[in-house]
Motif scaffolding. Sequence first.
Motif, PDB file in Angstrom:
ATOM      1  N   ARG A 119       0.648  -1.264  -0.077  1.00 50.95           N
ATOM      2  CA  ARG A 119       0.001   0.034   0.042  1.00 50.95           C
ATOM      3  C   ARG A 119       0.849   1.349   0.034  1.00 50.95           C
ATOM      4  NH1 ARG A 119      -1.187   2.809   4.331  1.00 50.95           N
ATOM      5  NH2 ARG A 119      -0.907   0.981   5.621  1.00 50.95           N
ATOM      6  N   ASP A 171       2.181   4.483  -3.293  1.00 55.58           N
ATOM      7  CA  ASP A 171       2.302   6.130  -3.632  1.00 55.58           C
ATOM      8  C   ASP A 171       3.700   6.443  -4.268  1.00 55.58           C
ATOM      9  OD1 ASP A 171      -0.244   6.675  -2.750  1.00 55.58           O
ATOM     10  OD2 ASP A 171       0.288   6.934  -0.779  1.00 55.58           O
ATOM     11  N   LYS A 222       3.447   5.589  -8.145  1.00 58.07           N
ATOM     12  CA  LYS A 222       2.853   6.657  -8.966  1.00 58.07           C
ATOM     13  C   LYS A 222       3.636   7.974  -9.195  1.00 58.07           C
ATOM     14  CE  LYS A 222      -0.938   6.683  -5.853  1.00 58.07           C
ATOM     15  NZ  LYS A 222      -2.096   7.086  -5.236  1.00 58.07           N
ATOM     16  N   ASN A 223       4.130   8.309  -7.869  1.00 57.60           N
ATOM     17  CA  ASN A 223       4.773   9.562  -8.264  1.00 57.60           C
ATOM     18  C   ASN A 223       6.048   9.384  -9.147  1.00 57.60           C
ATOM     19  OD1 ASN A 223       3.125  10.736  -6.579  1.00 57.60           O
ATOM     20  ND2 ASN A 223       4.330  10.448  -4.645  1.00 57.60           N
TER      21      ASN A 223
END
Lengths: 284, 284, 284, 284
Positions: free
Chosen positions: B251, B255, B258-259
Motif C-alpha cells: 500500500r 504512492d 505513482k509519483n
Amino acid sequence: MSRTYRLVVACPDRVGIVAKVSNFLATYNGSITEANHHSDPVSGWFFMRHEICADSLPFDLEGLRTAFAPIAKEFGMEWKITDSAERKRVVLMASSQSHCLVDLLHRWHSGELHCDIPCVIANHEDLRGIVEWHGIPYFYVPVDKENKAKSFDRVAQLVSEHDADTIVLARYMQILPPSLCEEYAGRIINIHHSFLPSFVGAKPYHQAYERGVKLIGATCHYVTEELDAGPIIEQDIIRVSHRDSINDMVRLGKDCEKNALARGLRYHLEDRVLVHNNKTVVFS
Amino acid sequence: MSRTYRLVVACPDRVGIVAKVSNFLATYNGSITEANHHSDPVSGWFFMRHEICADSLPFDLEGLRTAFAPIAKEFGMEWKITDSAERKRVVLMASSQSHCLVDLLHRWHSGELHCDIPCVIANHEDLRGIVEWHGIPYFYVPVDKENKAKSFDRVAQLVSEHDADTIVLARYMQILPPSLCEEYAGRIINIHHSFLPSFVGAKPYHQAYERGVKLIGATCHYVTEELDAGPIIEQDIIRVSHRDSINDMVRLGKDCEKNALARGLRYHLEDRVLVHNNKTVVFS
Amino acid sequence: MSRTYRLVVACPDRVGIVAKVSNFLATYNGSITEANHHSDPVSGWFFMRHEICADSLPFDLEGLRTAFAPIAKEFGMEWKITDSAERKRVVLMASSQSHCLVDLLHRWHSGELHCDIPCVIANHEDLRGIVEWHGIPYFYVPVDKENKAKSFDRVAQLVSEHDADTIVLARYMQILPPSLCEEYAGRIINIHHSFLPSFVGAKPYHQAYERGVKLIGATCHYVTEELDAGPIIEQDIIRVSHRDSINDMVRLGKDCEKNALARGLRYHLEDRVLVHNNKTVVFS
Amino acid sequence: MSRTYRLVVACPDRVGIVAKVSNFLATYNGSITEANHHSDPVSGWFFMRHEICADSLPFDLEGLRTAFAPIAKEFGMEWKITDSAERKRVVLMASSQSHCLVDLLHRWHSGELHCDIPCVIANHEDLRGIVEWHGIPYFYVPVDKENKAKSFDRVAQLVSEHDADTIVLARYMQILPPSLCEEYAGRIINIHHSFLPSFVGAKPYHQAYERGVKLIGATCHYVTEELDAGPIIEQDIIRVSHRDSINDMVRLGKDCEKNALARGLRYHLEDRVLVHNNKTVVFS
C-alpha cells in the motif's frame, strides 16, 4: 533525564503477556514513562519494551531482575532489564576517514550520546589528534594481509581489556574475523555506505555511479559473519543526479552515513533494538 | 504555456559547442525560455537541451531541423528537435492493478500530462470501466503461457496501429519480448516496485519484508532486454518499520510508484531525458 | 483483515492504567493485535489505543462498552470503543479541483480506504461525472456571497440526511460556518495547501513563491473555527527551486496534498488520532 | 579539482546574451566545465553561471575581467568573476552551542569546505578548546545589554582586521546591528532553527511543539535587517511526532541545521547563489 529501568522482552505471542507484566509493574507502583509493543503475526512473536522510573520501584537493578525472572520463565521470554544510569561502554573503530568518528565524538562530547567511550582503535594513525583531544585513548593497530590474525587478536584483547559492551565500526574498512562477530553478536554496529541490499561490498558509491541511481544511501546494521547481510537498524538516503560525480556522491553520502549511524547507535544505547530472524524491531 | 521547440543534443565534448548553438539561435532571434547543459568528464560527452519560443523563430519545425542539420553534422551530434505542440502518443499497458493507470489517466484528464493516449492495452478486463469513462479505447489481450508469441504480436500490432511514440508499463506484469524492446528502445517506460538495484524481479515487497529494510521504493526506468536493468529515470522512497506488514508495504509503495512513474513520464514527454551508456541525464 | 474492536482512551496519567486495562482484556481472553501508549509529561495526560480481535472476546460491541465503562469511570477516561466492521460514513466536499477528490475516490474504490462515501457535495458541477461513475450521489450546492447561510443550511441538511460521521474537505474552497465546525468538531478534515503554520489563508503557493522557500508542503488538519489553526494530523513536503514557477508549485504541491490527506484520513478512519489541547497524538 | 574561473551574471533578459558570452569564451578557447542558466519570466531577469578551466584561457583573473567588462556593460549586467584558487575568508560566529560550529570546522578540516577560516568570534568561552585545536584564533566578545554597541564595534573591527569575505552565524544567538548587515549585505549567512517563514524569532522549537507540527526544519539564509526575513538559500526538514518532546526536537533539529547550513555555505563559497528581489537563484 531521570533514571529509568528498561525492560525489554521478546517471546512467543499469547494472551496475557501485557496484563502479567503491567500488573507486575503496577503492583510495585512502577511509573511507566514509555511503553511499546509489537505483535508479529508472521513469526508469531511478541516484542515489548517498558521504560520505568527507577525511583518509583522498590528495587535496585538486581532486585528487579530477580522479581521479574519468574514471569520471564513462565512466558519463555528472551529478556533483559537495564539501568539508564549504567552507561554502555562503546569501543569505536576507524580507519582514516574522519566523518563518522568525529560526528560520534562530538555527539558524545556534547552530551547527546549517553555512553562511555573507553578507547578508539584504528588501523591508521590519522585520527589520533582529534580523538586524544577528546581525552580518549587511541590505539593504532595496523592490519596487513600478512598479520591479520595477530592484529585482530590485539583488537580482541583491547576490546576485552576495555570492558566493551558494544563495538562501532565508524567506517572501519576491514572485515572482522568470525570469532569476534560471534563473541559480540548483536553488539557490533557497522555503517555501510549504500542503501542495502543494493551495492554490497567494496566501493558502493562507484557501483551507484555506474548504475546511474537517482538516490544514494547508507545503512546502519549489526555485523554478522556474512558481509553486509546483518539485521538493519536504520537507513537514510539523499537525492543525486547526473551532475554528481563519484566524489560528489562520496561527499553527499557522508551526511547519510553520519545520520544513520548516529540514530542507529542511539537506538542501540537506549535498548530500543530487538533482533529476531535477522530483522530488527526498533522502538524509536 | 506557449508553444516551444525543444532542441536536444548529445555529442563528444569540445570547445565551441554552446557558442555555435547559441549563435545559431541568436542569429534568428530565438528567445530561449530554458537552457540546460551537462559535461560528463568521465565519458567525455556533452549534453544540452534548449527550449525556444516557437514564435520567435522564422522556421516551422522542418525548417528548423534543416537549418540546424549542418551544425549537428559538424559536431557529430545525436540530436532531435521536437515541437511542444505535437503531443506524444502514449499507449498505456496494465494488468489488474489500478493505481498507476488511474493516476496517469487522472493527470492526463486534468491537463497535467501533455500527451495523447490513443489506447490502453491490458491482459485483464478489470480496468475497462475507468478507462472507457475517460473516452479511451481499451484492448484486452490476455497472455497465457501457451499463447505468448501470438499475444505479443497482437500487442505490437495495436501499438503500431495507434501510432505510439511511447509505451508505458503501468504495472503491466508481463515481460515484453526482445523484438518489442528493441523496436521501441528508449521509448518504453516501466515502473518497478522497488528501489533498484535492490530487489530485482518478482515480488519485491516480499523481498524487502524478508530483508527487513527500513525504506522501500520505486524505480521508473526505460525497458531494455535485461529485466529491471535499463536506464533509471526517477526513483522515490518511503520509510517503513517493523510495524509494516507486506500488505502495508504494498500500500505505501503504491504512492512511490505513482509519483516516480508520473515524474519520469513527464520528463520523457518534455524531452528532458537523454540516455548514454545505460544511464540518464535528466534536465528536470 | 479480521474484525477488531478499537479501544481508544485519553485520561490523566497515573500508575495502574495499563495494568487495569490489560487485565480486563486478558480476563476475557482478548487477543491484542496492536497496542500503543503515550504519556505526555507536559500535560500529564495518558493516551492509549488497543486493537483487539473481535472474535476473541465474549462480547458484542455494546457488551464490550458496558463491561469497560466502570474502568473508564474509575480513571476519568475520555474513551470510545469502535468496531472495524462498522465503516465510517464520510461525506466528501469539493470545489472544482479534482486531484484530492479523485485520489480519495480511487483509494476507496480499490479497497484501500475502509469507509462508506454516502455522497459528495460540491459548489461546482465540474466533478459530477467522475463521482457518479463511482456510483456515489453528487449534490451541487453553489455558494455565493448572498446565499451563504442558505447554502450551508443545505449542506448541513445533506450531511445529516446521509448520516455522516466525518466530513472531508477535499480542496473545498469555502469556509464552513462555526455551527457546522462545532457540530462536527474533531470530525471535519481539511487539506491546506501549505506547510502550516507557514502561509495561512488564501493562495499559499503564491505566498511561497513570493517568499522564495526551497520546500513547499501540505497540511491535513481538523477544522476548527479559527482558519487553518486546528490540530494537525499529517504534513508532507516536496523540494522546489528557483526554476519552479507558481504553476509548477501548484502541480508539485498536489502530490503532497493527496498524500497528506489520504494518510490523515486513514489514521482518522482507523481511530488512530487523539486530540488534546489542539494537538494530535497519532498512533500510526 | 583543477582551477576554474567562475563567471556569474544577472541582467535583464533579452535575446543574444548566451550567444555573446559563449562566443566570448569560445573565441579564447575556454573550456566550460559547468554552465547554468535561468530565465525568470516574472521578473524578466536572466541569471547565468559558467565555470571555466582557468588553464584553457589566455588570461589571468584581472585580464579576464578586463576582457569581459565591455560585454557586461552592453547588457547591463550585475556580474563577477572569481577564481576557485582564491579561497574565501569566512569568519565564524558562535555562542555556546557547538553543533553547527564543530560541523563546519570538521568539514573545513577534512577538506570538504574550500575556504579559509581566519578566526572564530563568540560571545561565550565554551568553544575555545575545539576551535584552537583546529589552529584557528578564537576571540571572546561578550555581549551584554549595556555594552552592545561597543561589543559590535569590536566584532566589526575583528571581521575587518581578518579581511573577511563572509560571516557565518553558526547559531550565534545575537542580532547583528544594521550597520554590519549593510556592510556585508549578501555575505552574512545565518542558520535559523525553523522552517521559515514558520516560527520566526526566539525559541522556534518551543513554538513548533506548541503548534503540534509533524515536521520541523531549519533555514539557511542571508541576513538582512529584518529578522529572519532575508533571502533563503537552503532548507531542510525532519519528521517528528507526538512522542518527541521539545528536547527531542532540539536534538533532531540540530541535524537539519548542520546540513542546511553546510550546504548553503558551500553554494555561497562556490558562487552558486544569486540574489534578486530578496529571493535566491541557487545553481546547485
